[in-house]
Design a protein around this motif. Structure first.
Motif, PDB file in Angstrom:
ATOM      1  N   VAL A 208      92.640  28.535  64.444  1.00 26.43           N
ATOM      2  CA  VAL A 208      93.906  28.943  64.290  1.00 26.43           C
ATOM      3  C   VAL A 208      94.448  29.321  65.482  1.00 26.43           C
ATOM      4  N   LEU A 209      95.751  29.049  66.075  1.00 25.82           N
ATOM      5  CA  LEU A 209      96.352  29.297  67.243  1.00 25.82           C
ATOM      6  C   LEU A 209      97.306  30.487  67.045  1.00 25.82           C
ATOM      7  N   ALA A 210      98.098  30.808  66.104  1.00 22.92           N
ATOM      8  CA  ALA A 210      98.868  32.117  65.772  1.00 22.92           C
ATOM      9  C   ALA A 210      98.731  32.644  64.424  1.00 22.92           C
ATOM     10  N   ALA A 211      98.741  33.858  64.243  1.00 25.77           N
ATOM     11  CA  ALA A 211      98.590  34.582  62.850  1.00 25.77           C
ATOM     12  C   ALA A 211      99.111  33.549  61.739  1.00 25.77           C
ATOM     13  N   ALA A 212      98.575  33.503  60.616  1.00 23.35           N
ATOM     14  CA  ALA A 212      99.190  32.513  59.733  1.00 23.35           C
ATOM     15  C   ALA A 212      98.518  32.883  58.297  1.00 23.35           C
ATOM     16  N   ASN A 213      99.207  32.488  57.325  1.00 19.65           N
ATOM     17  CA  ASN A 213      98.822  32.905  55.860  1.00 19.65           C
ATOM     18  C   ASN A 213      98.483  31.210  55.277  1.00 19.65           C
ATOM     19  N   ILE A 214      97.387  31.052  55.074  1.00 19.53           N
ATOM     20  CA  ILE A 214      96.671  29.657  54.605  1.00 19.53           C
ATOM     21  C   ILE A 214      96.144  29.712  53.510  1.00 19.53           C
ATOM     22  N   SER A 243      93.622  35.945  44.104  1.00 18.26           N
ATOM     23  CA  SER A 243      94.432  35.241  42.999  1.00 18.26           C
ATOM     24  C   SER A 243      95.447  34.160  43.452  1.00 18.26           C
ATOM     25  N   SER A 244      96.432  34.658  44.550  1.00 12.39           N
ATOM     26  CA  SER A 244      97.098  33.513  44.977  1.00 12.39           C
ATOM     27  C   SER A 244      96.736  32.344  45.612  1.00 12.39           C
ATOM     28  N   GLY A 245      95.516  32.722  46.278  1.00 14.24           N
ATOM     29  CA  GLY A 245      94.763  31.991  47.254  1.00 14.24           C
ATOM     30  C   GLY A 245      95.204  31.798  48.691  1.00 14.24           C
ATOM     31  N   ILE A 246      96.035  32.697  48.645  1.00 12.26           N
ATOM     32  CA  ILE A 246      96.673  33.059  50.209  1.00 12.26           C
ATOM     33  C   ILE A 246      95.669  33.907  50.971  1.00 12.26           C
ATOM     34  N   GLN A 247      95.303  33.210  52.425  1.00  8.85           N
ATOM     35  CA  GLN A 247      94.440  34.122  53.149  1.00  8.85           C
ATOM     36  C   GLN A 247      94.865  34.515  54.277  1.00  8.85           C
ATOM     37  N   SER A 248      95.040  35.547  54.813  1.00  6.92           N
ATOM     38  CA  SER A 248      95.515  35.762  56.305  1.00  6.92           C
ATOM     39  C   SER A 248      94.782  35.688  57.351  1.00  6.92           C
ATOM     40  N   TYR A 249      95.076  34.859  58.332  1.00  9.05           N
ATOM     41  CA  TYR A 249      94.140  34.393  59.562  1.00  9.05           C
ATOM     42  C   TYR A 249      94.799  34.870  60.662  1.00  9.05           C
ATOM     43  N   ALA A 250      93.904  35.421  61.499  1.00 10.07           N
ATOM     44  CA  ALA A 250      94.536  35.811  62.867  1.00 10.07           C
ATOM     45  C   ALA A 250      94.169  34.808  63.750  1.00 10.07           C
ATOM     46  N   ALA A 278     104.052  26.077  61.122  1.00 11.66           N
ATOM     47  CA  ALA A 278     103.596  24.494  61.462  1.00 11.66           C
ATOM     48  C   ALA A 278     103.030  24.521  62.795  1.00 11.66           C
ATOM     49  N   ASN A 279     102.090  23.635  63.074  1.00  8.08           N
ATOM     50  CA  ASN A 279     101.745  23.332  64.440  1.00  8.08           C
ATOM     51  C   ASN A 279     100.861  24.146  65.006  1.00  8.08           C
ATOM     52  N   GLN A 280     100.217  25.259  64.362  1.00  5.85           N
ATOM     53  CA  GLN A 280      99.426  26.232  64.833  1.00  5.85           C
ATOM     54  C   GLN A 280      97.978  26.096  64.112  1.00  5.85           C
ATOM     55  N   VAL A 281      97.832  25.485  63.295  1.00  3.83           N
ATOM     56  CA  VAL A 281      96.706  25.422  62.479  1.00  3.83           C
ATOM     57  C   VAL A 281      96.017  23.826  62.493  1.00  3.83           C
TER      58      VAL A 281
END
Length: 290
Positions: A208-214, A243-250, A278-281
């Motif tokens: 992960v190159l930028a903080a993202a919810n994945i 429950s939503s499946g969304i994980q926060s990644y630094a 886009a383009n950061q993972v």
């Protein structure tokens, strides 16, 4: 050549009777020779070949149904200095009371085959299989020389079958390396369709190159129907379901918790990733049969 009959000797009959009481029936070797029988000669009284030329170590023993066994060895002319007619053959066994005895004997008579000496135009290597009676003996063995064991066609077929099973288990996999997630829509990064139902291990690595919810999801079909599983990242040694499946990644690299599934054949196993940037993972993944 042909041996019309290979029959028990009297000592062979005696040992076979002992074997039916539980005594070990151990074959020790095969011998070949060029001896001729006199008219009407009774071979049941023979204690040895008439003229033994070569002793052959046993390389195979296979017990079969119907009280029979096949004992095998390899006849070669590599140490034959004088050619001979392969006319007689004998199977030897170990009697606990008498030592080594001639268990069974056969003579081809006029159908004998000439075995040339080494150094001539012909190199002889013949697989010899003797079918013999062991009755209901429960302890049938042989003194097998492992240094010269040859594989039979059945051995080769069995080995190939086992090798194919092993190879199938190893090639029953697919991987993707450093796939760039170029859209915020769900992106399939890897799909594999198994030819047979089985267990599979799913591994995913994220860069992960930028903080993202994945969201990392795995879609497949098991015996109960279509399934969707969410893969989780490790946080301080723990895995937190969402429950939503969304994980926060630094910013960083992440190995997700391995997922074990059972998938039916001819239906795809698909790994997809959704990122809110886009383009950061970048993602690498492996689907492997286990």
């Amino acid at each position: 050549m042909s041996f019309l009959a290979i029959s028990f000797t009297n000592k062979g009959k005696s040992l076979q009777a002992k074997a039916l009481t539980g005594v070990q029936l151990k074959f020790t070797r095969i011998a070949v020779g060029d001896g001729s029988l006199s008219n009407g000669q009774d071979t049941s009284n023979l204690a040895s070949l008439i003229h033994e030329v070569k002793s052959i170590p046993i390389t195979t023993l296979k017990t079969m149904t119907g009280g029979k066994a096949t004992v095998g060895g390899i006849l070669s002319n590599k140490d034959i200095t004088t050619g001979f007619y392969f006319r007689e053959i004998g199977l030897f066994a170990l009697d606990p009371d008498q030592g080594e005895i001639l268990y069974s004997y056969g003579n081809a008579g006029a159908l004998a085959e000439y075995i040339p000496p080494l150094g001539g135009a012909e190199i002889v290597t013949k697989k010899i299989n003797l079918n013999t009676i062991v009755g209901n003996a429960s302890n049938v063995t042989a003194a097998i020389d492992q240094t010269i064991v040859y594989a039979s066609p059945e051995d080769v077929a069995s080995a190939l079958s086992q090798a194919n099973l092993y190879t199938d288990s190893k090639v029953n996999s697919k991987s993707a390396s450093d796939m760039k997630i170029t859209s915020i829509a769900a992106t399939n990064i890897l799909s594999y369709t198994p030819a047979q139902q089985g267990n599979f291990k799913i591994d995913v690595y994220l860069r992960v190159l930028a903080a993202a919810n994945i969201i990392v999801s795995v879609n497949y079909t098991d015996s109960t129907g279509v399934q969707t599983k969410i893969m989780l990242s490790e946080r301080n040694g723990l895995y937190f379901p969402c429950s939503s499946g969304i994980q926060s990644y630094a910013i960083g690299v992440y190995y997700l918790k391995s997922l074990l599934i059972n998938a039916v054949k001819n239906t795809p196993i698909t790994i997809s990733i959704t990122s809110n940037v886009a383009n950061q993972v970048y993602a690498s993944a492996l689907i492997m049969g286990v």
